[in-house]
Design an enzyme around this catalytic site. Structure first.
Site, PDB file in Angstrom:
ATOM      1  N   HIS A 199      -2.515 -14.926  -8.464  1.00 56.26           N
ATOM      2  CA  HIS A 199      -1.953 -15.819  -7.445  1.00 56.26           C
ATOM      3  C   HIS A 199      -1.129 -15.030  -6.432  1.00 56.26           C
ATOM      4  O   HIS A 199      -1.236 -15.237  -5.225  1.00 56.26           O
ATOM      5  CB  HIS A 199      -1.048 -16.868  -8.105  1.00 56.26           C
ATOM      6  CG  HIS A 199      -1.766 -17.849  -8.976  1.00 56.26           C
ATOM      7  ND1 HIS A 199      -2.920 -18.497  -8.576  1.00 56.26           N
ATOM      8  CD2 HIS A 199      -1.477 -18.317 -10.224  1.00 56.26           C
ATOM      9  CE1 HIS A 199      -3.318 -19.321  -9.539  1.00 56.26           C
ATOM     10  NE2 HIS A 199      -2.466 -19.219 -10.549  1.00 56.26           N
ATOM     11  N   HIS A 252      -2.395 -13.375 -14.890  1.00 54.04           N
ATOM     12  CA  HIS A 252      -2.752 -14.652 -14.262  1.00 54.04           C
ATOM     13  C   HIS A 252      -1.916 -14.869 -12.998  1.00 54.04           C
ATOM     14  O   HIS A 252      -2.452 -15.152 -11.916  1.00 54.04           O
ATOM     15  CB  HIS A 252      -2.515 -15.788 -15.249  1.00 54.04           C
ATOM     16  CG  HIS A 252      -2.874 -17.138 -14.711  1.00 54.04           C
ATOM     17  ND1 HIS A 252      -4.113 -17.711 -14.885  1.00 54.04           N
ATOM     18  CD2 HIS A 252      -2.155 -18.037 -13.974  1.00 54.04           C
ATOM     19  CE1 HIS A 252      -4.149 -18.890 -14.275  1.00 54.04           C
ATOM     20  NE2 HIS A 252      -2.962 -19.109 -13.715  1.00 54.04           N
ATOM     21  N   GLU A 253      -0.605 -14.722 -13.145  1.00 52.23           N
ATOM     22  CA  GLU A 253       0.281 -14.929 -11.998  1.00 52.23           C
ATOM     23  C   GLU A 253       0.105 -13.823 -10.950  1.00 52.23           C
ATOM     24  O   GLU A 253       0.283 -14.065  -9.761  1.00 52.23           O
ATOM     25  CB  GLU A 253       1.738 -14.999 -12.461  1.00 52.23           C
ATOM     26  CG  GLU A 253       2.033 -16.110 -13.461  1.00 52.23           C
ATOM     27  CD  GLU A 253       1.599 -17.481 -12.981  1.00 52.23           C
ATOM     28  OE1 GLU A 253       1.547 -17.702 -11.749  1.00 52.23           O
ATOM     29  OE2 GLU A 253       1.291 -18.339 -13.823  1.00 52.23           O
TER      30      GLU A 253
END
Length: 419
Positions: free
Chosen positions: A22, A18-19
């Site tokens: 980003h 998920h990170e």
């Protein structure tokens, strides 16, 4: 111990990807990433590479990517503030020392009058001979305070300087990578275990069941029910479940021979509804085909996205209550159960969790990715961004409410599993 390791690996992987979404899109947009963190709270491990600090933190409840220009990231040098300067070969400031040591070599001292460390990059003040001087500041200059070095962030490297599309994509990339991870997990299952064909082949017949009484056996391939073609096991199950107490004519193939039998599904009550059962077991045949594995990965990912949105709809309409939600404790217990059924079931569970994490983050709630995307939508409609302080306050309130929800859900999990 095995469950703990499985939980850490699964949850850690979901947060990491998920990170990573980003992080990658921030870098693609030219945004400086200050920190890539897995977990919250006190730092356990930290490694600096380039301009980014990579950390592992104590509380394994998520993670974050801290980008330049967010959370009061900028440093302002107030007039009269005395700093130490170290210059590079181009006579540009490469280091600004706030808590300086006068004995340090090659350091100039300046009483700051004015400075711009974001756009034009300069610092002006009085030197030790009371002369007003100005120095250009290098784009990769660092500010040193109490021994800690922080790279300055020119405005064009800050999150807020980027176009609305780039900012939105950077935020959306986190949930997107969860969906991509889910696809690859399902793809791996399809490649290693095989893709279910869902052929309506009977794999077992229960004792004292209508199917056994009708002479049905293991390996029978059902082709028709009441003259209607049966192509998938789901077709067979749907027809039987909807026909409790009704006489059905089954056509099936055994050893190349077509057989017809009449079977009446018995009525079984479940969750206040009546279903038909004939007492057969099913285990789908599998096929190892790389192309079909790709289709299986995409199909399963889309299917679970739809299912989770349907469950959210039921929560909104009151068909589910907050008691049905699970937090870290509930996820841990479910992981423990899945681990007992083998690695493929655990992989399937990880893929579902990844989709769930992506969707939860897309909800238009403050402090979540979806909440930030909602503010971007307002910006697109208004033609100008929402005031940062007001947006920050909304996200702060959102974080507090989410923490309260997390406590309630965790307490419900503890009561459910330990009392």
């Amino acid at each position: 111990m095995e469950t703990t390791i499985a939980f850490i690996l699964i949850f850690g992987s979901l947060v990491f990807f998920h990170e990573l979404g980003h992080f990658i899109f921030a870098k693609r947009a030219g945004i400086m990433v200050r920190e890539f963190a897995i977990g919250f709270g006190p730092k356990i491990l930290g490694i600096t590479k380039g301009e980014t600090l990579y950390t592992l933190r104590l509380l394994p409840l998520g993670g974050y990517v801290r980008m330049a220009g967010e959370d009061m990231d900028s440093v302002e040098l107030q007039p009269g503030f005395r700093v130490g300067l170290i210059l590079n070969s181009k006579e540009e400031v490469k280091k600004i020392v706030l808590n300086h040591n006068k004995q340090q070599q090659d350091m100039l001292f300046l009483e700051t009058e004015r400075s711009d460390l974001e756009k034009d990059l300069w610092i002006e003040g009085y030197d030790e001979e009371e002369r007003l001087v100005r120095y250009n500041v290098s784009r990769d200059a660092v500010i040193v305070e109490n021994g800690k070095e922080t790279i300055i962030a020119p405005y064009d490297r800050q999150f807020g300087s980027k176009t609305l599309g780039k900012r939105a994509m950077t935020i959306f990339a986190g949930p997107l990578f969860n969906f991509i991870l889910s696809f690859f997990i399902f793809l791996a299952i399809g490649l290693l275990q095989g893709v279910p064909t869902y052929e309506p082949v009977i794999s077992g017949v229960s004792d004292d069941s209508p199917a056994l009484a009708a002479g049905m056996q293991d390996g029978d391939l059902v082709t028709k029910i009441n003259g209607q073609p049966i192509n998938k096991w789901q077709d067979l199950a749907a027809k039987v479940q909807a026909s409790a107490g009704e006489e059905l004519t089954f056509e099936y193939v055994r050893d190349g021979e077509t057989i017809n039998s009449t079977i009446t599904p018995k009525a079984v009550e479940q969750d206040g509804r009546e279903y038909g059962q004939i007492g057969v077991l099913y285990e789908s045949p599998v096929e190892k085909n790389p192309l079909k594995a790709v289709g299986f990965g995409a199909e399963q990912t889309i299917s679970w996205i739809v299912k989770i949105f349907e469950l959210l709809g039921m929560l909104v309409t009151g068909q589910f209550t907050i008691d049905a939600l699970s937090g870290p404790v509930g996820i841990y217990k479910a992981t423990e159960e899945m681990a007992q059924y083998g690695v493929f079931n655990l992989m399937n569970w990880a893929a579902i969790l990844s989709i769930n994490l992506g969707i939860m983050n897309l909800l238009p709630l403050p402090a979540l990715d979806g909440g930030r995307l909602l503010f971007f939508l307002f910006e697109a409609i208004r033609g100008k961004p929402v005031d940062r302080q007001k947006e920050g306050m909304v996200h702060f309130v959102g974080i507090m409410l989410l923490m309260v929800l997390m406590v309630v859900v965790t307490w419900n999990d503890i009561q459910r599993f330990f009392f």
